[in-house]
Each structure stands twice: as structure tokens, then as C-alpha cells.
Design an enzyme around this catalytic site. Structure first.
Site, short mmCIF file in Angstrom:
data_model
loop_
_atom_site.label_atom_id
_atom_site.label_comp_id
_atom_site.label_asym_id
_atom_site.label_seq_id
_atom_site.Cartn_x
_atom_site.Cartn_y
_atom_site.Cartn_z
N ASP A 50 1.13 -0.89 0.05
CA ASP A 50 0.24 0.22 -0.28
C ASP A 50 0.85 0.97 0.25
OD1 ASP A 50 -2.33 -1.54 0.00
OD2 ASP A 50 -2.68 -0.92 2.23
N ALA A 51 1.82 0.99 0.35
CA ALA A 51 3.10 2.09 1.06
C ALA A 51 3.48 2.69 -0.73
CB ALA A 51 3.73 1.95 1.81
N TYR A 53 2.20 1.72 -2.88
CA TYR A 53 1.15 1.94 -4.53
C TYR A 53 0.21 4.15 -3.85
CZ TYR A 53 -3.84 2.88 -6.26
OH TYR A 53 -4.91 2.97 -7.11
N ASP A 54 0.39 4.59 -2.21
CA ASP A 54 0.61 5.44 -2.78
C ASP A 54 1.03 6.54 -2.68
OD1 ASP A 54 -1.79 4.66 -1.19
OD2 ASP A 54 -0.88 4.65 1.12
N GLU A 130 -25.20 -18.52 -12.75
CA GLU A 130 -24.22 -17.41 -11.49
C GLU A 130 -25.32 -17.28 -10.96
OE1 GLU A 130 -23.45 -14.52 -15.75
OE2 GLU A 130 -24.84 -13.65 -14.53
N LYS A 132 -27.06 -14.83 -7.74
CA LYS A 132 -27.58 -13.44 -7.71
C LYS A 132 -27.67 -11.78 -6.75
CE LYS A 132 -32.79 -11.96 -7.63
NZ LYS A 132 -32.70 -10.78 -7.02
N ASP A 134 -27.57 -9.24 -4.73
CA ASP A 134 -28.52 -8.15 -4.23
C ASP A 134 -27.66 -6.10 -4.23
OD1 ASP A 134 -30.82 -7.38 -2.93
OD2 ASP A 134 -30.30 -7.71 -0.27
N ARG A 153 -30.22 1.61 -13.73
CA ARG A 153 -31.83 1.00 -14.34
C ARG A 153 -33.12 1.93 -14.77
NH1 ARG A 153 -35.95 -2.13 -13.45
NH2 ARG A 153 -36.36 -3.71 -15.49
N GLU A 191 -23.68 -4.83 -11.61
CA GLU A 191 -24.30 -5.19 -10.53
C GLU A 191 -22.95 -4.23 -8.97
OE1 GLU A 191 -27.91 -6.24 -8.52
OE2 GLU A 191 -27.36 -6.24 -10.71
N TYR A 243 -21.73 -8.40 -15.93
CA TYR A 243 -21.94 -10.33 -16.10
C TYR A 243 -22.79 -10.31 -18.03
CZ TYR A 243 -26.47 -8.14 -13.74
OH TYR A 243 -27.96 -7.14 -13.24
N LYS A 331 -34.80 -18.15 -6.63
CA LYS A 331 -34.62 -17.54 -5.06
C LYS A 331 -33.98 -18.20 -3.87
CE LYS A 331 -35.87 -13.86 -4.63
NZ LYS A 331 -35.30 -12.27 -4.09
N CYS A 425 -53.78 8.47 18.76
CA CYS A 425 -52.61 8.50 18.23
C CYS A 425 -51.41 9.08 19.19
CB CYS A 425 -52.30 9.44 17.37
SG CYS A 425 -50.56 9.40 16.66
N CYS A 428 -49.37 12.73 18.73
CA CYS A 428 -50.10 13.71 18.35
C CYS A 428 -51.72 14.10 19.19
CB CYS A 428 -50.75 14.63 17.41
SG CYS A 428 -51.97 13.26 16.36
N CYS A 441 -54.40 7.16 12.39
CA CYS A 441 -54.74 8.80 13.00
C CYS A 441 -55.60 9.77 12.16
CB CYS A 441 -52.94 9.33 13.85
SG CYS A 441 -52.94 11.25 14.45
N CYS A 447 -50.28 15.76 12.18
CA CYS A 447 -49.56 15.47 12.77
C CYS A 447 -48.18 15.58 12.66
CB CYS A 447 -50.39 14.08 12.83
SG CYS A 447 -49.58 12.18 13.84
#
Length: 683
Positions: A50-51, A53-54, A130, A132, A134, A153, A191, A243, A331, A425, A428, A441, A447
Site C-alpha cells: 500500500d505504501a 501504491y500511495d 451465476e 444473484k 443483491d 437501471r 451490479e 455479467y 431465489k 395517536c 399527537c 390517525c 400530526c
């Protein structure tokens, strides 16, 4: 100069560089940084620390600052964020972004496979499997191998331009690998998602800052992608998988497996979990394997996607209106856990509906800590017999929203009191009335619990369309007691709005102008904006078309409203009660005094299309689909979303779907865009 394998970080002083030398070093640095980004974010196999790369990245930033005319739009430094955009522009997709038919039932999967085999006239068809994801579906466009823009989308045909935020994601290449082989224009689908560990860290910071935590990683990713300021997105834990090739100049690969291989060759990240299958048994094994391992992945999946591999077979199978016939999502069963109900609170929603909410001992449900869950309504609580102190099983409905599925019996334990909804309610203290399965209500616009939601709904695009008045602004206006009802919006000035977090002179002025510009709404939009219970857009149009003015509707009795065709007794009662309430009338009068002038609906002219039924498919050049529907409805026609024996006309725009074939099968007359406009003109 090579910064790929063993980068030398001992740089020559910038003041000693000529422009030619700086140009060569910038080119080499960009090439090296892009190479290491690909190894780290796509291949998961970094080759430098990382050093180091930085140091490379800082050197590139310093050179571009010293030679600003050498900075380009695809430089890795754009990932730190750019100037905020004023709005998210709408862009039409290269091709429609279809959604997937999804099922929990294995019988539907069998049926899908049989259909594919029958169309292929074969006992066996190759499928690509593949996960799915989320996350947030996006379209990304490359031109000559360089990132051009990316969109959400949206509605499948038109999305919002989120290019400024996509550029901050390191897994998105700003320049394709093997760019010389890339088509002149390439549209790909992917995605955007937030890894779980990043999501948990982000939510911890939000809670520490007394901000509302994100409900789940998908909401977090979607919320960040729609920010106007990319600096708020830069550095956030976001990634993406690709995909699908949506469109390209030239020939598509002949099958999906080659599409995935080509995406990887261009440096576009694809899922390492993709597999091939030829039978239901292989698909079942894949489904079971991913279901068992989903909790060990660093990102959310809620099922698998089954795609026909062969593109010619896909073409033969075709598409429905909203989804392809060559792919289906299977699913997973939602995650379930057991915990204890500590209390049952009653939440007051935007429209005044009271919802019982179980306050739970915090429980981990599929990697998400759940401390509350909906109980829907009093009838649901009583049917499941949920009481304070009970052990209950929690399910994430749709794999997102927590709800109580059932009570877990405990022998020998004394149970709490039976739950009942309050008569007043809880916010209120107004009277609560029951309408069907729900409790409401009666305070309406006055309200406090409903106010933030009322403001957001009032400002929504389909209502008053007040730009910049979103959830954060509405919450602050209510929390700081700057707005006590909708009428107070029109009394705000730019100094008031500048005091809100996240607002400066320009944004405050924009919001002020937007509010003041929303003083002459059409009656149907205004009725919808008021958030009257059970009055959605369609009902608002019916009421507006019948009574034509706000005054006539406000003075109408429940019986007069109920006489309208298609308006039920519950809608009539809710509408009459709303306008009969003194608090609501006071708010409407104050709005009138502030200059709000609700425009009466025009008188109905001749209705030459009365009795005709229209269906639309594809985009129209000169108007949106909603505008086209309004035009024919104003002429007396009826519009529906699907072809039936009662359909008179199918209006065919750009990129029509399977409705075209259905219309031909059923003998429905088809109108192209020119014929449709001519019909409107003649009518």
C-alpha cells in the site's frame, strides 16, 4: 519507465521536468496504477505494498497539479471525487435493461428448463449459472475502450446518470485492457454492491455520528450512487461485478460463456462463482451450494440466476414485456432467526397508518443486526398471537425487511397481555379510527409523526415535483421545528434553508426557487401530493376529472364521492374525512394565502376514443409513455399494460417487446409512432 513490476519511487523534482518528460511519466504512472488497481480490486492479488501504491498515486496527483493541461477524464485521480453535479440527468439505455422473473418454487425452474429444451428441440441445453447479487443494477458505456458514462437501471428504458460516482469505484476500469480490440462503443451491465465488512464499518460510523444507519448493503450502495457529490462517495467500500454485454459495435460472441470470458479479458470484473450446467440436478447442486455458503461471502446474494448459454436459442425464446424468457432467478429461502420481543411500539406512517413494531433483543439475521421488526397490523398480531416477552422467529421478507414470522412456544412460561391498538395517536393524541385491517390517525396534515413523510411525498416527482427537497432536508425541517405543516414550506426563505446541513447559498436558493415555483399545480397532482389515505395517482385523476376544482371536491359529501365509477366506499370515506377535518382545512387555507393556486381540470371535450383500449410498447420520441396514456385517456380511451381480447390498439415505439407478437396473434391493430400521432391529431 515502468511502474508495473518493480516501481521506482525515487522521483526527479517536478520543477526539473519539461512538459515532454512529464507527459511520458504521467502516461507510465497511469498505466502502472491501473495495472495495480486491476490486480488489487479485480484479481484480489496485489503485487506491491500500500505504501508504494500511495507514493505512485501521490506522484501522479502532483504532476497533474503542476501540469493541469495533461489531466484527462480517465486518469485514476478522478476516483477521489469531482465537483458536484446539479442533478442526475436522464439517459436512455442502449437497449432495455430487463428484470428477471424470480421464483422460490423448484417446479417453476423445471418448467423453465423444459421450455428451453423444447425450443432447442434437444434433451439437453447448456446453462450458465451465476449468483444473484443483491445490489444496484447499472449500465456502463465505453467508447474506444474508455469509460464514457454509466446509469442506473431506472425504469428499464431510461436511467439516471451516475458517472461521477461510478468513477470513484476502483473495480471499474476507466480504460479497458486490450483496448485496441475493444469495439468503438460497448454497453455492459453490472451490479454495484457494498461488501459486508465495509457496510458494517460504515454503519458503525453513522451510528457514532447520530445518523440513521443504512438498513442493508443494497440500500447503502443505492443511496451512495445517487448522491450529487462524488466526494461523499469516494473512498466508500463499493465494488461491482459485470455479467452481460448489452450492445456493441460489431458481432456479439455466440454464447454467454464467451461473453463472460471477453468481459474478463477487457478487465471487467466477473464473479468467480459462475459455473455451467446441463441438467436440473447440476442446477440444484449449485443452488444448494451457494445457499450454504452465502453467509461466508463478503457480499449479499439472494439466489442464483440460470441463463441459457446459446445466444441463438435466447433469440428464439425471446422476451416478455419486462423480463427475458431465456433466464430465470431461483431465489433462496429467506434467513430466519429466533429472539425475544422486548416491547411492542406503534409507529405512525406518512399517511397516518399505525403499524405495530416489535422491539427485539438484537439478533443477527444473515449478517444484519435486527432490533425491530414489523407486525403489519393488529389482525396480524392477534393471528400470530404475539405478546411482549414471547420468543419469536424473525424472517427477512424479500431478504431485506425484517418481520416476525411466528411465535416459538415456551412451555411453563407465563405470557404477557394480549396486544391491542391504541385509541389515540401515540404522537399527537388525535383520535384513531379503524378502516378495514388498518388503524389511522385522523390528524392528517397536523400530526408531527407524519410530517417528514408528508413533506417528502408532497415534493415527489409525481406530486409537486420540488427538486432538492428530499429525506434529509425534510427531516431537518421537522426536527428543527422550522415546518409544522405543509403550508410552512412556503414561508421559508433562503436564510432558513442555508442553515440546513449540506446546504450552501446556491443549493438553498435552488430549493427556495423550487418551492416557490410549486404554487400552480394541476388538481390531480395536488390531490396526490396531499397524501390523502387511499388516494394514489389513479384515484387522484378520477377525483380531479369528476369534480374539476379543489373547492367542489372539498365540499363534496362521502355519498357524492362514492357515486364516481371505480371509487369504493373506503376511498370516499377517507377523502370526505380528510376535507372535513378542521386542521386540514386550516392548512389548505394557509397554503392559499401563501399564493398556492390549484389549477382546475379543463372541461372534458369530445371523447372520440371512448370505449377504445390502448396498450403501449417501446419508447416514443415526442412524449413519455405516461404522457401518451394521458393524451388518449383525455380523449375517452382506456389504457392497460397487457394485450387481451379487449385491446383495440397496440402503439409500437422504439424497441418494442413481446407485445408485438401477442398483438399479431390476437389480431390487434398496431400503430407506429407516426400513425399514433396522426390519430391524436384527428381526435
Amino acid at each position: 519507465m515502468d511502474f508495473k513490476r518493480n516501481p521506482d519511487t525515487h522521483f526527479k523534482g517536478i520543477d526539473k521536468l519539461g512538459k515532454k518528460e512529464a507527459t511520458e511519466e504521467i502516461r507510465a504512472l497511469r498505466e502502472g496504477i491501473n495495472y495495480h488497481d486491476h490486480l488489487y480490486y479485480v484479481k484480489d492479488s496485489p503485487k506491491i505494498s500500500d505504501a508504494v501504491y500511495d507514493k505512485l498515486f501521490q506522484r501522479l496527483q502532483d504532476l497533474e497539479e503542476a501540469f493541469p493541461d495533461l489531466k484527462t477524464g480517465d486518469s485514476p485521480t478522478v476516483r477521489v471525487g469531482a465537483e458536484p453535479v446539479s442533478q442526475l440527468k436522464k439517459i436512455k439505455h442502449k437497449v432495455p435493461l430487463l428484470s428477471l422473473q424470480a421464483s422460490l418454487d423448484e417446479k417453476n425452474i423445471e418448467s423453465f428448463l423444459k421450455t428451453a429444451c423444447k425450443k432447442a428441440n434437444s434433451q439437453s441445453v447448456k446453462y450458465v449459472l451465476e449468483p444473484k447479487f443483491d445490489g444496484l443494477s447499472v449500465e456502463v458505456i465505453y467508447e474506444k475502450g474508455r469509460f464514457k458514462y454509466g446509469t442506473t437501471r431506472g425504469n428499464g428504458e431510461v436511467g439516471e446518470d451516475i458517472s461521477h460516482n461510478l468513477k470513484t469505484i476502483h473495480a471499474l476500469p476507466l480504460s479497458l485492457q486490450h483496448r485496441d480490440d475493444a469495439p468503438a462503443t460497448l454497453a455492459v451491465r453490472g451490479e454495484v454492491f457494498m461488501p459486508r465488512d465495509g457496510f458494517m464499518a460504515l454503519n458503525k460510523r453513522r451510528v457514532e455520528r447520530d445518523e440513521e444507519p443504512f438498513a442493508n448493503p443494497r440500500n447503502a450502495a443505492a443511496g451512495l450512487m445517487r448522491q450529487y457529490k462524488s466526494r461523499q462517495v469516494a473512498g466508500k467500500p463499493l465494488s461491482l461485478f459485470f455479467y452481460e454485454i448489452l450492445a456493441l459495435d460489431g458481432e456479439q460472441p455466440p454464447n454467454h460463456q464467451e461473453v463472460l470470458d471477453q468481459l474478463s479479458r477487457w478487465g471487467l470484473k466477473t464473479s468467480p462463482l459462475n459455473e455451467s450446467a446441463f441438467s436440473l440436478k447440476q442446477i440444484e447442486n449449485y443452488h444448494r451450494k451457494l445457499a450454504e455458503h452465502r453467509d461466508h461471502l463478503d457480499y449479499e446474494i439472494d439466489g442464483i440466476v440460470i441463463k441459457v448459454d446459446d445466444h441463438s436459442l435466447r433469440e428464439a425464446l425471446g422476451t416478455r414485456d419486462r423480463n427475458p424468457r431465456w433466464a430465470i432467478a431461483w431465489k433462496f429461502e429467506p434467513r430466519k432467526e429466533v429472539t425475544q420481543v422486548e416491547d411492542i411500539a406503534v409507529q405512525v406512517g406518512r399517511t397516518g397508518i399505525l403499524t405495530p413494531v416489535a422491539l427485539l433483543q438484537p439478533v443477527d439475521v444473515g449478517g444484519v443486526t435486527v432490533s425491530r421488526a414489523t407486525l403489519h397490523n393488529e389482525g396480524e398480531v392477534q393471528r400470530k398471537d404475539i405478546r411482549v416477552g414471547d420468543r419469536v422467529r424473525i424472517i427477512r421478507a424479500g431478504d431485506v425487511i425484517p418481520e416476525v414470522e411466528e411465535r416459538v412456544k415456551q412451555r411453563g412460561r407465563k405470557r404477557g397481555k394480549i396486544f391491542k391498538m391504541p385509541k389515540r395517536c401515540p404522537v399527537c393524541n388525535s383520535k384513531v379510527v379503524r378502516e378495514g385491517a388498518y388503524h389511522l390517525c385522523t390528524a392528517g396534515l397536523s400530526c408531527a409523526a407524519q410530517l417528514s413523510g408528508h413533506i417528502q411525498h408532497y415534493a415527489a416527482r409525481d406530486a409537486m415535483d420540488i427538486d432538492h427537497l428530499g429525506e434529509k432536508a425534510a427531516d431537518q425541517l421537522v426536527r428543527r421545528e422550522m415546518v409544522h405543516n405543509l403550508a410552512d414550506l412556503y414561508a421559508l426563505d433562503t436564510n432558513d434553508l442555508k442553515s440546513l446541513d449540506g446546504f450552501a447559498e446556491r443549493s438553498a436558493t435552488q430549493l427556495y426557487v423550487a418551492i416557490q415555483g410549486a404554487k400552480k399545480p394541476r388538481l390531480d397532482r395536488f390531490l396526490f401530493a396531499l397524501g390523502i389515505p387511499r388516494v394514489g395517482r389513479k384515484v387522484a385523476k378520477q377525483l380531479a376529472g369528476e369534480f374539476r376544482s379543489l373547492e367542489k371536491l372539498a365540499d363534496a359529501s362521502e355519498g357524492e364521492i362514492a357515486k364516481i365509477s371505480g371509487i369504493g366506499s373506503e376511498v370516499a370515506a377517507a377523502t370526505a374525512n380528510f376535507f372535513a377535518d378542521d386542521n386540514n382545512r386550516e392548512v389548505l387555507e394557509r397554503m392559499r394565502k401563501s399564493g398556492v393556486r390549484v389549477q382546475s381540470m379543463p372541461r372534458r371535450g369530445k371523447q372520440p376514443l371512448k370505449g377504445k383500449t390502448f396498450v403501449f410498447s417501446g419508447g416514443l420520441d415526442k412524449m413519455t409513455r405516461d404522457e401518451a396514456k394521458e393524451r388518449v385517456e383525455a380523449l375517452g380511451a382506456r389504457t392497460t399494460s397487457s394485450i387481451s381480447g379487449e385491446t383495440d390498439y397496440l402503439v409500437v415505439g422504439e424497441d418494442p417487446g413481446s407485445k408485438l407478437d401477442e398483438a399479431e396473434e390476437k389480431g390487434v391493430k398496431r400503430l407506429d409512432k407516426k400513425e399514433f400521432l396522426k390519430l391524436l391529431g384527428n381526435s
